[in-house]
Structure formats: structure tokens, C-alpha cells
Motif scaffolding. Structure first.
Motif, PDB file in Angstrom:
ATOM      1  N   GLY A 178       0.784  -1.233   0.000  1.00 55.54           N
ATOM      2  CA  GLY A 178       0.000   0.000   0.000  1.00 55.54           C
ATOM      3  C   GLY A 178       0.810   1.274   0.000  1.00 55.54           C
ATOM      4  O   GLY A 178       0.285   2.336  -0.299  1.00 55.54           O
TER       5      GLY A 178
ATOM      6  N   GLY B  95      -8.640  -6.124   2.227  1.00 53.11           N
ATOM      7  CA  GLY B  95      -8.728  -4.701   1.940  1.00 53.11           C
ATOM      8  C   GLY B  95      -8.893  -4.379   0.477  1.00 53.11           C
ATOM      9  O   GLY B  95      -8.892  -3.218   0.093  1.00 53.11           O
ATOM     10  N   VAL B  96      -9.043  -5.409  -0.375  1.00 58.27           N
ATOM     11  CA  VAL B  96      -9.166  -5.214  -1.821  1.00 58.27           C
ATOM     12  C   VAL B  96     -10.377  -5.990  -2.335  1.00 58.27           C
ATOM     13  O   VAL B  96     -10.531  -7.174  -2.041  1.00 58.27           O
ATOM     14  CB  VAL B  96      -7.908  -5.686  -2.566  1.00 58.27           C
ATOM     15  CG1 VAL B  96      -8.079  -5.536  -4.071  1.00 58.27           C
ATOM     16  CG2 VAL B  96      -6.691  -4.913  -2.092  1.00 58.27           C
TER      17      VAL B  96
ATOM     18  N   ARG C  87     -10.234  -2.271   6.132  1.00 59.35           N
ATOM     19  CA  ARG C  87     -11.082  -1.308   5.415  1.00 59.35           C
ATOM     20  C   ARG C  87     -11.426  -0.109   6.303  1.00 59.35           C
ATOM     21  O   ARG C  87     -11.482   1.030   5.822  1.00 59.35           O
ATOM     22  CB  ARG C  87     -12.361  -2.000   4.931  1.00 59.35           C
ATOM     23  CG  ARG C  87     -12.124  -2.977   3.792  1.00 59.35           C
ATOM     24  CD  ARG C  87     -13.412  -3.703   3.413  1.00 59.35           C
ATOM     25  NE  ARG C  87     -13.188  -4.679   2.380  1.00 59.35           N
ATOM     26  CZ  ARG C  87     -13.204  -4.410   1.074  1.00 59.35           C
ATOM     27  NH1 ARG C  87     -13.425  -3.175   0.660  1.00 59.35           N
ATOM     28  NH2 ARG C  87     -12.989  -5.361   0.187  1.00 59.35           N
TER      29      ARG C  87
ATOM     30  N   GLY D 284       1.507   2.039   4.674  1.00 58.64           N
ATOM     31  CA  GLY D 284       0.227   1.336   4.700  1.00 58.64           C
ATOM     32  C   GLY D 284       0.355  -0.171   4.782  1.00 58.64           C
ATOM     33  O   GLY D 284      -0.441  -0.832   5.450  1.00 58.64           O
TER      34      GLY D 284
ATOM     35  N   GLN E 169      -8.467   2.110   6.346  1.00 56.43           N
ATOM     36  CA  GLN E 169      -8.295   2.845   5.093  1.00 56.43           C
ATOM     37  C   GLN E 169      -9.000   4.199   5.128  1.00 56.43           C
ATOM     38  O   GLN E 169      -8.539   5.167   4.527  1.00 56.43           O
ATOM     39  CB  GLN E 169      -8.833   2.018   3.921  1.00 56.43           C
ATOM     40  CG  GLN E 169      -8.013   0.792   3.592  1.00 56.43           C
ATOM     41  CD  GLN E 169      -8.701  -0.105   2.576  1.00 56.43           C
ATOM     42  OE1 GLN E 169      -9.911   0.001   2.346  1.00 56.43           O
ATOM     43  NE2 GLN E 169      -7.944  -1.009   1.965  1.00 56.43           N
TER      44      GLN E 169
ATOM     45  N   SER F 293      -5.596   9.327   4.740  1.00 55.61           N
ATOM     46  CA  SER F 293      -5.406   9.300   3.292  1.00 55.61           C
ATOM     47  C   SER F 293      -4.228   8.429   2.862  1.00 55.61           C
ATOM     48  O   SER F 293      -4.334   7.684   1.887  1.00 55.61           O
ATOM     49  CB  SER F 293      -5.230  10.728   2.763  1.00 55.61           C
ATOM     50  OG  SER F 293      -5.008  10.729   1.376  1.00 55.61           O
TER      51      SER F 293
ATOM     52  N   ARG G 204      -5.249   4.689   2.491  1.00 56.52           N
ATOM     53  CA  ARG G 204      -6.462   4.327   1.764  1.00 56.52           C
ATOM     54  C   ARG G 204      -6.271   3.157   0.798  1.00 56.52           C
ATOM     55  O   ARG G 204      -7.249   2.521   0.395  1.00 56.52           O
ATOM     56  CB  ARG G 204      -7.005   5.541   1.005  1.00 56.52           C
ATOM     57  CG  ARG G 204      -6.141   6.036  -0.148  1.00 56.52           C
ATOM     58  CD  ARG G 204      -6.717   7.307  -0.771  1.00 56.52           C
ATOM     59  NE  ARG G 204      -5.960   7.757  -1.919  1.00 56.52           N
ATOM     60  CZ  ARG G 204      -4.864   8.509  -1.845  1.00 56.52           C
ATOM     61  NH1 ARG G 204      -4.409   8.887  -0.656  1.00 56.52           N
ATOM     62  NH2 ARG G 204      -4.229   8.880  -2.946  1.00 56.52           N
ATOM     63  N   ARG G 205      -5.034   2.846   0.425  1.00 60.53           N
ATOM     64  CA  ARG G 205      -4.792   1.742  -0.506  1.00 60.53           C
ATOM     65  C   ARG G 205      -4.106   0.565   0.169  1.00 60.53           C
ATOM     66  O   ARG G 205      -3.652  -0.364  -0.502  1.00 60.53           O
ATOM     67  CB  ARG G 205      -3.942   2.230  -1.680  1.00 60.53           C
ATOM     68  CG  ARG G 205      -4.597   3.310  -2.533  1.00 60.53           C
ATOM     69  CD  ARG G 205      -3.712   3.723  -3.687  1.00 60.53           C
ATOM     70  NE  ARG G 205      -3.408   2.607  -4.573  1.00 60.53           N
ATOM     71  CZ  ARG G 205      -2.538   2.664  -5.579  1.00 60.53           C
ATOM     72  NH1 ARG G 205      -1.869   3.783  -5.816  1.00 60.53           N
ATOM     73  NH2 ARG G 205      -2.329   1.606  -6.341  1.00 60.53           N
ATOM     74  N   MET G 206      -4.057   0.562   1.482  1.00 61.43           N
ATOM     75  CA  MET G 206      -3.340  -0.526   2.160  1.00 61.43           C
ATOM     76  C   MET G 206      -4.107  -1.836   2.037  1.00 61.43           C
ATOM     77  O   MET G 206      -5.339  -1.875   1.998  1.00 61.43           O
ATOM     78  CB  MET G 206      -3.099  -0.190   3.631  1.00 61.43           C
ATOM     79  CG  MET G 206      -4.316  -0.157   4.513  1.00 61.43           C
ATOM     80  SD  MET G 206      -3.828   0.160   6.244  1.00 61.43           S
ATOM     81  CE  MET G 206      -5.424   0.139   7.052  1.00 61.43           C
ATOM     82  N   SER G 207      -3.351  -2.931   1.973  1.00 62.09           N
ATOM     83  CA  SER G 207      -3.915  -4.268   1.854  1.00 62.09           C
ATOM     84  C   SER G 207      -2.909  -5.264   2.409  1.00 62.09           C
ATOM     85  O   SER G 207      -1.776  -4.905   2.744  1.00 62.09           O
ATOM     86  CB  SER G 207      -4.239  -4.595   0.391  1.00 62.09           C
ATOM     87  OG  SER G 207      -3.045  -4.609  -0.384  1.00 62.09           O
TER      88      SER G 207
END
Length: 272
Positions: free
Chosen positions: A48, A175-176, A91, A52, A94, A98, A101-104
């Protein structure tokens, strides 16, 4: 290295390692929980950027350990709920910042009942779980990756997965996406004396092949030594692109004593 004796069951020995590799930050995370009511072992690989990945993997580990320790159960529904809780926690995170927000994260977890006689597992992504039994090596998980889909379709040989240009492309992670492909077994499986389990991130299994894992097990006298022997193979390669690499080893009884009773051939057993 840590040891616990399951209630009325075998001696269980386990060890972890998590290294930076050639990256600026370690986004892997490992964790475990053991008690008289059971045990849980978790390994995650985060992604991420902007920190992240580290947050995602640590969030997943904490969430799964906390949820399982509060209500240990090996049923399929309960195990799959753990994954859903970890996904929800990531989620939620996320939306807090900011940069996150794309962490997984990928996750693989192994669970034992109170006597360490039965086990369950679950995974999302390409962090793998291997079972070594009487010198046989079984990869229990199947990567949720684009390259694995090529293998399943018969357009790519399995031995070409490592090093493939698109190997890091995943179609599932915490998270995706809206749906998780995580599936626990319908029923737990029986654990045998001498079983050795290895949970490891892609940075680890890409650098150490299955026959090398088996060979290292044969010569190791403890779970920690097994990890050290395998890590030496990674270090000796000296790859300038080495990813973070993490692994968690769990021994039931004394796997190295069991393995030397069998012949020198090391079969790779694909079906569980």
C-alpha cells in the motif's frame, strides 16, 4: 523458539523470523497465540505504500489473534469469519487516513484445537502454508495470483511461477475487492506426530524451493534452526532485489527424527 505442550497432546515447538531484505521498510508481520484452549499462528504480507503495508499486516495479525483467542473454534464458519473481521478492520483503517487508503495484506493462518490433534487453515493471497510429513512436502494453499490462474488453465508450468514477470499480481487480498475467496476446510484435519508446518511470505518461498525446505528440515534439530538454515539460502543468494521475507515454523513433536526414518527420496505431494 517457543514450546508449549498441548492439553493431553504432543509437544509443540514454534519459531518466527521476519526480515527487511533489500527494502526500506518491512511490511510483513507474524503473530501467534497459544493456550490450553488451542493455538493460532498468522503470517501477513502488507502492501500500500506510505507505511500502509506495515499497518495492514499488523492490523490483520492483531485482529485474527484477538478474535480467535476470544472464541477458539475450528469450524469452517468461525474460521472464515476471522478473515472477514480482518478485512473489515483494514477497510476501516483505510478510511482513517489518506496515506492508508490503498493498504492491503495477504494472510495465511494455521489453527490447532486444545490438544493439537486437529488443525484448520485459511488464506488470502500468496502467503503460503506447507505441511512436511515423513519427508513429503504438501503445499496446502494455492496462491490467489494471476500466474497461478495461468497454471490452473494449463498455459504455464508450475515450476515457472517463481520469477515470472507477473507473479506479484494478485486477484485477492485483505482490503481489496468486494468478495474474499478465503475458504477454510469443511472439517479439520488430523495432525500427526512429526508434522512440520511452514507459513511463509512470497519473499521467502520465492528464494527457497520446496526440496530445499525438506532438506533443511532433515538436518535441523529445532524449529528455529530450520528457519536459520533456510534463511542462509536466501542470504547466500545476495539478491539486490530481495523482498521482505518472513516465516513461521511449527513442529509437532520431533519432525527431524521422523524424517530420517524414511528413504532419501523427497516427494512433493500436491493433494491434501
Amino acid at each position: 523458539m517457543t514450546v508449549y505442550v498441548a492439553a493431553g497432546g504432543p509437544r509443540v515447538e514454534f519459531a518466527t523470523l521476519s526480515r527487511l531484505g533489500c527494502r526500506e521498510q518491512n511490511e510483513d508481520a507474524c503473530g501467534y497465540w497459544t493456550s490450553a484452549n488451542g493455538a493460532c499462528f498468522v503470517v501477513c504480507d502488507g502492501a500500500g505504500g506510505h507505511g500502509g503495508g506495515e499497518v495492514a499486516s499488523e492490523t490483520a495479525v492483531r485482529t485474527m489473534l484477538s478474535a480467535y483467542s476470544s472464541a477458539p473454534s475450528l469450524t469452517r464458519d468461525s474460521i472464515e469469519r476471522l478473515v472477514a473481521q480482518a478485512d473489515s478492520a483494514i477497510r476501516y483503517g483505510q478510511g482513517l487516513s489518506s496515506p492508508l487508503r490503498r493498504m492491503s495484506a495477504t494472510v495465511t493462518s494455521l489453527f490447532f484445537d486444545e490438544a493439537a490433534r486437529q488443525a484448520q487453515w485459511v488464506h488470502v493471497g500468496d502467503t503460503r502454508l506447507y505441511l512436511f510429513r515423513r519427508r513429503g512436502c504438501r503445499q496446502l494453499t494455492k496462491d490467489h495470483s494471476v500466474v497461478q490462474s495461468f497454471v490452473d488453465a494449463g498455459v504455464l508450468q508450475e515450476d515457472m511461477v517463481r520469477g515470472h514477470a507477473e507473479r506479484n499480481l494478485l486477484f485477492a487480498a485483505l482490503g481489496v475487492g468486494d468478495e474474499l475467496p478465503a475458504q477454510a476446510l469443511d472439517t479439520p484435519f488430523e495432525v500427526e506426530e512429526g508434522d512440520a508446518f511452514l507459513i511463509c511470505t512470497d519473499g521467502f518461498w520465492e528464494a527457497v524451493r520446496e526440496y530445499e525446505m525438506s532438506e533443511a528440515l532433515l538436518h535441523a534439530n529445532a524449529a528455529e534452526e530450520w528457519l536459520v538454515r533456510m534463511e542462509k539460502l536466501i542470504v547466500d543468494q545476495g539478491s539486490p532485489d530481495q523482498d521482505n521475507y518472513s516465516a513461521l515454523a511449527v513442529w509437532i513433536g520431533n519432525p527431524n527424527e521422523i524424517t530420517v526414518r524414511w528413504d532419501v527420496h523427497v516427494p512433493v505431494m500436491r493433494e491434501f
